[in-house]
Design a protein around this motif. Structure first.
Motif, mmCIF file in Angstrom:
data_model
loop_
_atom_site.group_PDB
_atom_site.id
_atom_site.type_symbol
_atom_site.label_atom_id
_atom_site.label_comp_id
_atom_site.label_asym_id
_atom_site.label_seq_id
_atom_site.Cartn_x
_atom_site.Cartn_y
_atom_site.Cartn_z
ATOM 1 N N LEU A 482 4.659 7.200 4.771
ATOM 2 C CA LEU A 482 3.231 7.482 4.531
ATOM 3 C C LEU A 482 2.927 8.757 3.995
ATOM 4 N N ARG A 483 1.859 9.110 3.323
ATOM 5 C CA ARG A 483 1.444 10.229 2.643
ATOM 6 C C ARG A 483 0.357 11.025 3.434
ATOM 7 N N TYR A 484 0.231 12.304 3.896
ATOM 8 C CA TYR A 484 -0.784 12.843 4.300
ATOM 9 C C TYR A 484 -1.366 14.178 3.664
ATOM 10 N N GLU A 485 -2.399 14.446 3.427
ATOM 11 C CA GLU A 485 -2.655 15.742 3.034
ATOM 12 C C GLU A 485 -3.675 16.350 3.796
ATOM 13 N N ILE A 486 -3.568 17.631 3.602
ATOM 14 C CA ILE A 486 -4.373 18.628 4.501
ATOM 15 C C ILE A 486 -5.984 19.010 3.982
ATOM 16 N N GLY A 487 -6.981 18.870 4.717
ATOM 17 C CA GLY A 487 -8.244 19.149 4.172
ATOM 18 C C GLY A 487 -8.324 20.926 4.237
ATOM 19 N N GLU A 488 -9.421 21.219 3.815
ATOM 20 C CA GLU A 488 -10.146 22.466 4.062
ATOM 21 C C GLU A 488 -10.330 23.029 5.503
ATOM 22 N N ASP A 489 -10.585 21.671 6.287
ATOM 23 C CA ASP A 489 -10.955 22.222 7.629
ATOM 24 C C ASP A 489 -9.564 22.060 8.397
ATOM 25 N N GLY A 490 -8.373 21.970 7.691
ATOM 26 C CA GLY A 490 -7.063 22.079 8.397
ATOM 27 C C GLY A 490 -6.669 20.638 9.236
ATOM 28 N N ILE A 491 -7.312 19.562 8.631
ATOM 29 C CA ILE A 491 -6.794 18.365 9.406
ATOM 30 C C ILE A 491 -6.192 17.413 8.451
ATOM 31 N N TRP A 492 -5.134 16.932 8.910
ATOM 32 C CA TRP A 492 -4.242 16.015 7.785
ATOM 33 C C TRP A 492 -4.836 14.603 8.073
ATOM 34 N N ARG A 493 -5.045 13.905 6.908
ATOM 35 C CA ARG A 493 -5.552 12.705 6.729
ATOM 36 C C ARG A 493 -4.641 11.866 6.074
ATOM 37 N N PRO A 494 -4.403 10.680 6.189
ATOM 38 C CA PRO A 494 -3.507 9.646 5.419
ATOM 39 C C PRO A 494 -4.199 9.328 4.142
ATOM 40 N N VAL A 495 -3.443 9.410 3.206
ATOM 41 C CA VAL A 495 -3.914 9.030 1.756
ATOM 42 C C VAL A 495 -3.560 8.031 0.845
ATOM 43 N N GLY A 496 -2.260 7.413 1.656
ATOM 44 C CA GLY A 496 -1.815 6.583 1.132
ATOM 45 C C GLY A 496 -0.258 5.996 1.769
ATOM 46 N N ARG A 497 0.388 4.835 1.259
ATOM 47 C CA ARG A 497 1.841 4.548 1.718
ATOM 48 C C ARG A 497 2.460 4.051 0.616
ATOM 49 N N TYR A 498 3.794 4.542 0.606
ATOM 50 C CA TYR A 498 4.665 4.102 -0.219
ATOM 51 C C TYR A 498 5.459 2.823 -0.008
ATOM 52 N N ASP A 499 5.161 1.876 -0.985
ATOM 53 C CA ASP A 499 5.980 0.573 -0.684
ATOM 54 C C ASP A 499 7.581 0.958 -0.798
ATOM 55 N N VAL A 500 8.207 0.385 -0.122
ATOM 56 C CA VAL A 500 9.694 0.483 -0.164
ATOM 57 C C VAL A 500 10.428 -0.651 -0.102
ATOM 58 N N SER A 501 11.117 -1.009 -1.171
ATOM 59 C CA SER A 501 11.763 -2.290 -1.482
ATOM 60 C C SER A 501 10.915 -3.327 -2.173
ATOM 61 N N PHE A 502 11.568 -4.213 -2.806
ATOM 62 C CA PHE A 502 10.834 -5.258 -3.458
ATOM 63 C C PHE A 502 10.260 -6.496 -2.547
ATOM 64 N N HIS A 503 10.915 -6.525 -1.612
ATOM 65 C CA HIS A 503 10.647 -7.604 -0.761
ATOM 66 C C HIS A 503 9.432 -7.242 0.058
ATOM 67 N N GLU A 504 8.413 -8.279 -0.188
ATOM 68 C CA GLU A 504 7.269 -8.116 0.755
ATOM 69 C C GLU A 504 7.264 -9.213 1.918
ATOM 70 N N ARG A 505 7.103 -8.485 3.244
ATOM 71 C CA ARG A 505 7.062 -9.244 4.325
ATOM 72 C C ARG A 505 6.239 -10.486 4.223
ATOM 73 N N ASP A 506 7.215 -11.536 4.857
ATOM 74 C CA ASP A 506 6.747 -12.920 4.722
ATOM 75 C C ASP A 506 6.945 -13.894 5.918
ATOM 76 N N VAL A 507 8.246 -14.130 6.123
ATOM 77 C CA VAL A 507 8.664 -14.629 7.241
ATOM 78 C C VAL A 507 8.613 -13.780 8.743
ATOM 79 N N GLU A 508 8.706 -12.627 8.323
ATOM 80 C CA GLU A 508 8.220 -11.706 9.349
ATOM 81 C C GLU A 508 6.998 -11.427 9.726
ATOM 82 N N GLY A 509 6.272 -12.217 9.086
ATOM 83 C CA GLY A 509 4.706 -12.029 9.684
ATOM 84 C C GLY A 509 3.941 -10.939 9.131
ATOM 85 N N VAL A 510 2.832 -10.795 9.703
ATOM 86 C CA VAL A 510 1.684 -9.753 9.001
ATOM 87 C C VAL A 510 2.332 -8.360 9.716
ATOM 88 N N PRO A 511 1.899 -7.321 8.861
ATOM 89 C CA PRO A 511 1.102 -7.411 7.751
ATOM 90 C C PRO A 511 2.052 -7.672 6.567
#
Length: 744
Positions: A482-511
């Motif tokens: 996950l990627r977080y960025e800090i705001g002017e108020d000093g709070i870290w907020r998530p801005v996104g996720r890096y997809d790791v591997s070509f395999h998309e979960r399927d038989v493993e269930g959601v997500p």
């Protein structure tokens, strides 16, 4: 295991050196130290402990993911034109492993260049992984044991792929300075200091399971390194060619770690010190960067929980203290859950409310503060009856503490920065993990430029299915970066996720997302259109360790067919442009019945995929080792060397060093099986013998080629093929290649 692992030990003698430096007087201590017992002051009047986590105010919603014209890696927020599309004609085709040449002969090996050492260079990385296994004959038949000569770490040269990143397996990346299980045992965490010729620090780990010699209660050979044990930090010094040496043995007031081992390690370049997390006691130890002396330690359960600020709400909170019981130990002798090796609840992990793993250090240009960030691993109770009703304490969270000008912990500055977003939906069929996530094992900030971005890497839940089992050491495909960025108020907020591997979960269930993270990440340099590193573009790539980056479940790009049909098993590291983020949990990812894929593969399709194994011979020809079997959960951490402007700090200048000649080879099994480490295990040997009482039948030639049968005291026999030692020399020659061997 199909991974190529040489059967015999290291050819290179180790060097024994002593570092002599001035001792810096210890400053007043705010947290517990090894100078005596510290009784924390009572916490100030605060709000009662929270019943559950309160989300941030509505005006503190995370910003949207950056648009394609914004690069947030490097100079965050600097607008650039989108890069041109990659030139696929420059991509090397997937190798034809069916035509792989045989291993080199003795005569061919005799012509290989001698192994040479050089310091880390900008753009190179250090990478840890499980050593792999070998099969021996036991009294009741074949048994699988740790391969003492399998690689646990090496330097990877990421500077010259020579082709654009289009989701292909970069199969011939140069590797050098290998470390084996006989050198360092099993290791995970990595840190680098900021010396001109940087040193590397690695930590002993239980992330790849705890293993005993078959039929005994002694640690398996290769579990821990020479003179080490579960609490050992090794230093790989540039002046010795990055040969592992014991740097520190983490203890709590003299009490050694009994099994759970260490988490990760971070280097504080502003105070020339290191921080190490202890998964057994739950302490964060502060070590001198000069000599590994313990300076003090932070007790999250006693020093932080009783008084802290929740950053997202601004509320001052207090949680009940949680104390470590020094009388506990890894229950090897009588594990009530069953076999000790298969039962992490008997490994003596710290209480879930005081168990740190990943950590990182950051300097805030705005506040002029240095803060240590660390992740509390609360998502696994390991049989603790209080875990079920623990509310927010069951979640994984990121905390921070100010580091004073004297380098000490300032326990008046405690902050809980955020709680990790759930990976599993609350109603998912994930049992106790529903609504939760996995441990944060690595936290990284950019080495160069403003440290306004935080990377957080997760690793699947610890387990040990056995040395001969697939996916043996963790639950794969449920861990994110996950990627977080800090705001002017000093709070870290998530801005996104890096997809790791070509395999998309399927038989493993959601997500239904690509969550192949293995627990390591770091920033790296960007590349030009031809795939050459650009040292003027730091932080433009993110490198992440991962499982099944390419696999039959999610093939990689193959230039020979211009299709995504390279289904070789690639477990190792993925390099992705820093701006290619995905939503943390897109709505469509919860649609289990939808036909795959349900999310975009843009991230992996613009990445380099590297297998941890060596997939080529000394001439760059593909050999197929390591890519024909699933080695998920055997991948560790990664750190990238990105030198920046020197810090305003008095430079530590080591004295002149002399390296004495190596003593004769010594390596007996009786030296390696004390539970708290071996007091006599020597690294200055020519080859490693798993036998502690027998002798080799014969030795021939001058290259240390050993063949014949060795009988061991446990009734096992091991046959050494005649080519084992030449193969080891061949592998080390491959790792010493000075230039990338890529199709241009």
């Amino acid at each position: 295991m199909a991974r190529y692992r040489p059967l015999l030990g290291k050819l290179l003698p180790s060097a024994i050196i002593c570092l002599v430096g001035n001792v810096i007087a210890a400053a007043p201590i705010f947290a517990q130290s090894n100078s005596g017992d510290y009784i924390p002051p009572p916490p100030p009047a605060m709000a009662p402990a929270e019943p559950d986590y309160t989300p941030p105010p509505t005006d503190a919603t995370p910003p949207p993911p950056p648009s394609p014209g914004i690069r947030t890696g490097g100079s965050a927020g600097a607008t650039e034109d989108p890069p041109p599309p990659p030139d696929y004609s420059k991509v090397a085709p997937a190798p034809d492993y069916s035509a792989a040449p045989p291993p080199p002969t003795d005569a061919e090996l005799a012509t290989l260049p001698a192994l040479s050492f050089r310091p880390l260079e900008a753009g190179e990385a250090y990478h840890t992984r499980f050593s792999g296994t070998i099969t021996e004959n036991g009294p009741s038949g074949p048994v699988t044991v740790i391969d003492p000569d399998g690689l646990v770490g090496s330097i990877l040269d990421l500077r010259g792929p020579g082709q654009p990143s289009v989701g292909q397996h970069w199969y011939d990346e140069p590797q050098r300075s290998p470390a084996t299980a006989a050198d360092a045992g099993q290791i995970f965490g990595i840190a680098m200091d900021d010396f001109t010729e940087p040193n590397i620090y690695v930590t002993a780990t239980s992330a790849f399971g705890l293993h005993l010699e078959p039929g005994t209660k002694d640690w398996m050979f290769g579990m821990w390194g020479p003179d080490g044990g579960p609490g050992t930090v090794y230093k790989l010094s540039a002046v010795t060619g990055y040969i592992p040496e014991v740097f520190a043995d983490i203890k709590l007031e003299g009490r050694p770690n009994t099994g759970a081992a260490l988490g990760n390690v971070a280097y504080d370049r502003w105070h020339r010190q290191l921080f190490v997390t202890d998964l057994e006691t739950g302490m964060i130890h502060r070590l001198s960067g000069a000599d590994g002396r313990e300076l003090s330690y932070l007790d999250h359960g006693l020093d932080v929980r009783p008084g802290f600020v929740d950053a997202w709400t601004g509320a001052s909170l207090s949680l009940d203290p949680v104390v470590f019981d020094p009388n506990t130990a890894a229950n090897i002798d009588n594990c009530p859950a069953g076999a000790f090796e298969r039962s992490p609840e008997c490994w003596n992990y710290a209480d879930f409310r005081r168990r740190p793993w990943g950590l990182g250090i950051r300097y805030d240009e705005k506040t002029k503060e240095t803060r240590l960030y660390y992740g509390i691993w609360g998502s696994e109770g390991f049989g603790n009856p209080e875990w079920d009703g623990a509310g927010t304490d069951r979640r994984n969270s990121i905390w921070s503490i100010r580091i004073g000008d004297d380098g000490e912990f300032d326990i008046t500055s405690n902050r809980r920065e955020f709680i990790l977003p759930a990976f599993f939906p609350p109603d998912a069929p994930a049992g106790k993990m529903a609504g939760n996530s996995n441990a944060v094992t690595d936290i990284e900030f950019a080495d160069c430029g403003p440290q306004t971005v935080m990377l957080v890497a997760e690793r699947g839940a610890v387990r040990n299915l056995g040395l001969d089992q697939e996916n043996g050491f963790a639950r794969p495909h449920e861990s994110r970066v996950l990627r977080y960025e800090i705001g002017e108020d000093g709070i870290w907020r998530p801005v996104g996720r890096y997809d790791v591997s070509f395999h998309e979960r399927d038989v493993e269930g959601v997500p239904r997302i690509r969550a192949g993270g293995a627990g390591g990440c770091d920033f790296g340099y960007g590349y030009d259109s031809s795939g050459e590193i650009d040292l003027e573009r730091p932080n433009e790539f993110v490198w992440m360790t991962g499982d099944n980056l390419c696999s039959p479940m999610g093939p990689c790009y193959n230039a020979a067919t211009d299709l995504y049909d390279d289904d070789s098993w690639v477990d190792g590291i993925q390099g992705t442009p820093a701006e290619l983020l995905s939503e943390i949990e897109p709505a469509q990812a919860l649609q289990l019945a939808a036909a795959p894929p349900v999310t975009s593969d843009e991230g992996p399709a613009n990445s380099y995929m590297i297998d941890s194994d060596i997939n080529v011979d000394a001439n760059g020809n593909p050999i197929g080792y390591g890519i024909d079997s699933n080695e998920a959960t055997e991948i560790g951490d990664i750190d990238i060397y990105q030198p920046c402007e020197p810090v305003d700090f008095t430079e530590f200048v080591p004295p002149d060093l002399t390296i004495p000649p190596a003593p004769p080879p010594v390596h007996l099994r009786t030296m390696t099986h004390q539970r708290d480490g071996s007091p006599m295990h020597r690294v200055d040997r020519s080859w490693h013998e798993r036998n502690w009482s027998g002798t080799a039948v014969s030795v021939r030639g001058t290259t240390g080629i050993v063949h014949g049968t060795i009988s061991t005291a446990r009734g096992m026999t091991r046959t050494f093929p005649a080519l084992a030692q030449p193969l080891l020399a061949w592998q080390r020659s491959v790792m010493a290649r000075p230039e990338p061997l890529l199709a241009r």
